[in-house]
Write a protein that holds these residues in place. Structure first.
Motif, PDB file in Angstrom:
ATOM      1  N   SER A   8       9.352  18.130  -6.370  1.00 18.25           N
ATOM      2  CA  SER A   8       9.947  18.184  -6.008  1.00 18.25           C
ATOM      3  C   SER A   8      10.625  18.657  -4.818  1.00 18.25           C
ATOM      4  CB  SER A   8      11.240  19.696  -6.916  1.00 18.25           C
ATOM      5  OG  SER A   8      12.601  19.111  -6.545  1.00 18.25           O
ATOM      6  N   THR A   9      11.706  17.976  -4.107  1.00 23.43           N
ATOM      7  CA  THR A   9      12.183  17.994  -2.499  1.00 23.43           C
ATOM      8  C   THR A   9      12.924  18.923  -1.831  1.00 23.43           C
ATOM      9  OG1 THR A   9      13.543  16.301  -2.722  1.00 23.43           O
ATOM     10  CG2 THR A   9      11.140  15.815  -2.108  1.00 23.43           C
ATOM     11  N   ASN A  62      19.445  13.997 -10.323  1.00 28.15           N
ATOM     12  CA  ASN A  62      18.045  12.779  -9.440  1.00 28.15           C
ATOM     13  C   ASN A  62      16.765  13.512  -9.571  1.00 28.15           C
ATOM     14  OD1 ASN A  62      20.807  12.260  -8.103  1.00 28.15           O
ATOM     15  ND2 ASN A  62      20.549  14.238  -6.836  1.00 28.15           N
ATOM     16  N   ARG A  63      16.686  14.201 -10.479  1.00 28.49           N
ATOM     17  CA  ARG A  63      14.742  14.217 -10.896  1.00 28.49           C
ATOM     18  C   ARG A  63      14.231  13.216 -11.301  1.00 28.49           C
ATOM     19  NH1 ARG A  63      12.512  14.379  -6.447  1.00 28.49           N
ATOM     20  NH2 ARG A  63      10.238  14.974  -7.400  1.00 28.49           N
ATOM     21  N   THR A  64      15.235  13.534 -12.735  1.00 24.78           N
ATOM     22  CA  THR A  64      14.736  12.347 -13.713  1.00 24.78           C
ATOM     23  C   THR A  64      15.796  11.407 -13.028  1.00 24.78           C
ATOM     24  OG1 THR A  64      15.981  14.324 -15.260  1.00 24.78           O
ATOM     25  CG2 THR A  64      15.729  12.219 -16.410  1.00 24.78           C
ATOM     26  N   ALA A  65      16.183  11.081 -12.681  1.00 31.07           N
ATOM     27  CA  ALA A  65      16.119   9.349 -11.733  1.00 31.07           C
ATOM     28  C   ALA A  65      14.611   9.047 -10.840  1.00 31.07           C
ATOM     29  CB  ALA A  65      17.284   9.068 -10.900  1.00 31.07           C
ATOM     30  N   LEU A  76       0.630  -0.700  -0.110  1.00 29.62           N
ATOM     31  CA  LEU A  76      -0.283  -0.179   0.119  1.00 29.62           C
ATOM     32  C   LEU A  76       1.357   1.399   0.182  1.00 29.62           C
ATOM     33  CD1 LEU A  76      -2.590  -1.132   2.640  1.00 29.62           C
ATOM     34  CD2 LEU A  76      -2.423  -1.271  -0.380  1.00 29.62           C
ATOM     35  N   ARG A  77       2.061   1.090  -0.751  1.00 26.68           N
ATOM     36  CA  ARG A  77       2.728   2.623  -0.277  1.00 26.68           C
ATOM     37  C   ARG A  77       2.433   3.029  -1.843  1.00 26.68           C
ATOM     38  NH1 ARG A  77       3.926   0.753   3.278  1.00 26.68           N
ATOM     39  NH2 ARG A  77       5.836  -0.967   4.073  1.00 26.68           N
ATOM     40  N   THR A  78       2.892   4.403  -2.101  1.00 23.89           N
ATOM     41  CA  THR A  78       2.423   5.280  -2.728  1.00 23.89           C
ATOM     42  C   THR A  78       3.378   5.062  -3.721  1.00 23.89           C
ATOM     43  OG1 THR A  78       3.313   7.365  -1.926  1.00 23.89           O
ATOM     44  CG2 THR A  78       0.858   7.072  -1.690  1.00 23.89           C
ATOM     45  N   GLU A  79       3.343   5.922  -5.327  1.00 28.02           N
ATOM     46  CA  GLU A  79       4.529   5.839  -5.783  1.00 28.02           C
ATOM     47  C   GLU A  79       5.322   7.224  -5.443  1.00 28.02           C
ATOM     48  OE1 GLU A  79       5.431   4.638  -8.489  1.00 28.02           O
ATOM     49  OE2 GLU A  79       3.582   3.087  -8.677  1.00 28.02           O
ATOM     50  N   THR A  80       6.459   7.221  -5.927  1.00 28.11           N
ATOM     51  CA  THR A  80       6.854   8.574  -5.220  1.00 28.11           C
ATOM     52  C   THR A  80       6.253   9.632  -5.809  1.00 28.11           C
ATOM     53  OG1 THR A  80       9.809   7.028  -6.108  1.00 28.11           O
ATOM     54  CG2 THR A  80      10.001   9.411  -5.718  1.00 28.11           C
ATOM     55  N   PRO A  81       6.177  11.139  -5.176  1.00 28.19           N
ATOM     56  CA  PRO A  81       5.996  12.127  -5.689  1.00 28.19           C
ATOM     57  C   PRO A  81       6.593  12.407  -6.233  1.00 28.19           C
ATOM     58  CG  PRO A  81       7.085  12.342  -3.291  1.00 28.19           C
ATOM     59  CD  PRO A  81       7.084  11.191  -3.886  1.00 28.19           C
ATOM     60  N   VAL A 139      11.864   8.801 -13.695  1.00 31.70           N
ATOM     61  CA  VAL A 139      12.639   7.594 -14.169  1.00 31.70           C
ATOM     62  C   VAL A 139      11.417   5.716 -13.402  1.00 31.70           C
ATOM     63  CG1 VAL A 139      13.606   5.317 -15.320  1.00 31.70           C
ATOM     64  CG2 VAL A 139      13.895   8.414 -16.103  1.00 31.70           C
ATOM     65  N   GLU A 140      11.905   6.530 -12.645  1.00 31.37           N
ATOM     66  CA  GLU A 140      11.372   5.017 -11.668  1.00 31.37           C
ATOM     67  C   GLU A 140      10.135   4.565 -11.313  1.00 31.37           C
ATOM     68  OE1 GLU A 140      13.070   3.252  -9.060  1.00 31.37           O
ATOM     69  OE2 GLU A 140      14.752   3.820  -9.091  1.00 31.37           O
TER      70      GLU A 140
END
Lengths: 171, 422
Positions: free
Chosen positions: A86-87, A99-102, A78-83, A105-106
């Motif tokens: 931007s952090t 890093n944001r591209t990676a 029940l995890r959500t996708e990576t938001p 892509v995830e």
């Protein structure tokens, strides 16, 4: 025999796993799974000339299974996708864009992710990708367009990547 | 948006990831593959339905168990207090730290110019992968949560203690120095069960060789610090991951008694060129550096700052200054990873800014000679081939194209190499 086979193709397999899994911590596990998969199914290979391409195809399929497994696991947990937000919104260096591209892509589907990395990170042509994925050129182009749109849609919501692309346009 | 921007971003991502595992790691992969090849066994078909039924039962149980309770361990990322999720990448800018704050009170401070990824964050296990750079971790143990930090092929299990870990990806070297309590370190060069280190132990693993020593000074110092800390928080573990193993002694990463990273000397942070560099005013940074005395800065700055100054000169398209700084960096820090990268950058400066392809060729050749399998070897080889193509040296270009394709058949210059060979 197994050692000879490993020595001959370890560079190719390692490179594909390293890039497609984004330098993952479980890299060695995936490499081992891919080689075991090859070892168990090599009897079914009829054309010895096709061996290098077959090795790449088996490796990519192993990676695809691993990515899919992780996605299912994430759903089960029940995890959500990576938001997409931007952090590090204030960061504007290209390192953060990478890093944001990676990160984006995830979040892609396994097929989109594989085609995106082969095309834009590894610099493969659509013809090469079609051979590796064992599908038609038209299908790869369709997937290529889809994964690019998927990436750009997510990148547009990301302040770091938006700024990166803006700066690139200015240059 | 055309493809070139995405290709540029993709290549940057590719460079960030590097070329993958080195010879040591592939040797262990080889051994593992050989030992894990299954032996022929008699078929036990009757076991399949039973195993399937058991798997279904277990999966159902697991699903309902997870549906019934939320076992996540929430965390926020600062600045901004943004809620984080598993699988998230977190990076810190060159001028500021990023903080990952867990709901249980544990705090992970990502130091400047570092990146990490939260692999999992739940009540059973919190796993953090350090991609590069340094991280300071202050772990508060609650319940039975297992805290794990991974650096390269090594894993450091936090068992309620305080220790320092240093990992240099370029040299694949791990250092663990225990200040208080015990830790278990596992990975390459260590026994399968891992190595238990006690207070004052210092473990160094490099090239599959482990060296264990005992540091009496660290014990006495840390005991005092530990007593102070224990009085405030009885169940606290803190440790530092620091990539900068080769940093000169003039700029050590020091730690205060409270377990936090001490800030660098104020004089350094107030350097005008650096402020302008961080504001991305590269021409301004170079002018300021000239006012401060370029030669003096080359003699006194540390390796990372010299690298930044060289980048500022390169971005300001001042080839002479960039060359002077990079050569200064190489002469002052000849053994550092930056010295190797400086060769490649000198080639780029000559090629892109000074349009001096002859010098660029020499720099790229020198880089490939010193680091034939370095992170930038593929790019150096590709650019070398490009230089020969442009200069009309067909035979040399073909030779480099063949070398390139044999080593990087799917590389970013593969298309150019193939067309050169045709």
């Amino acid at each position: 025999m197994a050692a000879l086979f490993f020595d001959r193709y370890c560079d190719r397999v390692n490179r594909l796993v390293w890039k497609l899994m984004l330098a993952d911590a479980d890299h060695d596990d995936v490499v081992n799974t891919a080689f075991l998969q090859m070892y168990s199914s090599i009897k079914r290979l009829n054309d010895p000339k096709a061996l290098p391409c077959w090795v790449s195809t088996i490796t990519i399929n192993t990676i695809r299974k691993e990515i899919r497994k992780r996605r299912y696991y994430r759903m089960l947990m029940l995890r959500t996708e990576t938001p997409e937000a931007s952090t590090t919104a204030e960061d504007s260096h290209s390192r953060d864009a990478v890093n944001r591209t990676a990160c984006i892509v995830e979040t892609m589907t396994p097929d989109n992710r594989i085609i995106f990395i082969l095309r834009y990170v590894e610099g493969c042509t659509f013809e090469e990708i079609a051979t590796l994925r064992n599908c038609s050129l038209a299908t790869v182009k369709r997937y290529g367009k889809r994964c690019k749109e998927d990436f750009m849609r997510k990148a547009a919501k990301d302040t770091v990547l938006s700024k990166f692309f803006e700066e690139l346009n200015h240059e | 948006m055309n493809d070139s921007a995405l290709i540029q971003l993709g290549q940057a991502l590719s460079r960030r990831m590097g070329e993958g595992p080195g010879a040591d790691r592939t040797a262990s992969q080889r051994l593992r593959f050989q030992t894990s090849i299954p032996r022929p066994r008699s078929r036990r078909i009757f076991l399949i339905p039973a195993a399937a039924a058991l798997t279904l039962l277990l999966a159902g149980g697991l699903l309902s168990w997870h549906l019934l309770q939320d076992r996540t361990m929430p965390f926020v990322i600062e600045p901004g207090s943004i809620a984080g999720t598993e699988g998230q990448w977190v990076s810190a800018a060159t001028d500021r730290e990023s903080v990952i704050r867990f709901s249980t009170g544990s705090i992970f401070t990502l130091k400047q110019d570092s990146a990490a990824r939260i692999i999992s964050s739940n009540q059973e296990q919190v796993i953090l992968d350090l991609n590069n750079g340094s991280i300071h971790c202050d772990v508060h143990h609650q319940n039975r949560t297992q805290w794990l930090v991974r650096a390269g092929t090594w894993r450091i299990a936090v068992t309620g203690t305080r220790f320092t870990v240093t990992w240099t990806s370029a040299q694949n070297t791990l250092n663990v120095r225990v200040e208080q309590g015990t830790v278990i370190v596992s990975g390459d060069g260590l026994t399968p069960d891992g190595m238990k280190l006690k207070q004052g132990d210092h473990l160094r693993v490099s090239n599959n060789r482990a060296i264990l020593s005992h540091d009496a000074v660290a014990v006495s110092n840390s005991s005092a610090a530990g007593r102070r800390k224990d009085s405030d928080r009885p169940e606290t573990a803190a440790f530092v991951l620091d990539e900068a193993i080769d940093k000169p002694a003039s700029r050590p990463s020091t730690r205060s008694s409270a377990g936090t990273i001490a800030t660098p000397p104020a004089a350094k942070t107030q350097m005008i060129w650096k402020q302008k560099y961080e504001q991305r005013d590269y021409s301004g940074a170079l002018s300021a550096a000239r006012q401060e005395g370029l030669a003096r800065l080359i003699r006194t700055l540390d390796v990372d700052e010299l690298w930044q100054l060289a980048q500022a000169a390169r971005y300001a398209r001042d080839g002479e200054a960039a060359k002077e700084i990079l050569i200064g960096l190489r002469s002052r820090f000849p053994g550092s990873p930056r010295a190797g990268s400086a060769l490649f950058l000198l080639g780029r400066v000559a090629m892109e800014i000074e349009n001096d392809h002859s010098s660029a060729r020499q720099w790229f050749e020198q880089y490939l000679h010193t680091a034939p399998h370095g992170n930038l070897a593929e790019e150096a080889l590709g650019r070398l081939m490009d230089i020969h193509v442009k200069a009309g040296n067909a035979e040399a270009a073909r030779q480099h194209a063949r070398t390139y394709l044999s080593r990087y058949p799917d590389g970013s210059f593969a298309g150019m190499a193939r067309s050169t060979l045709q």
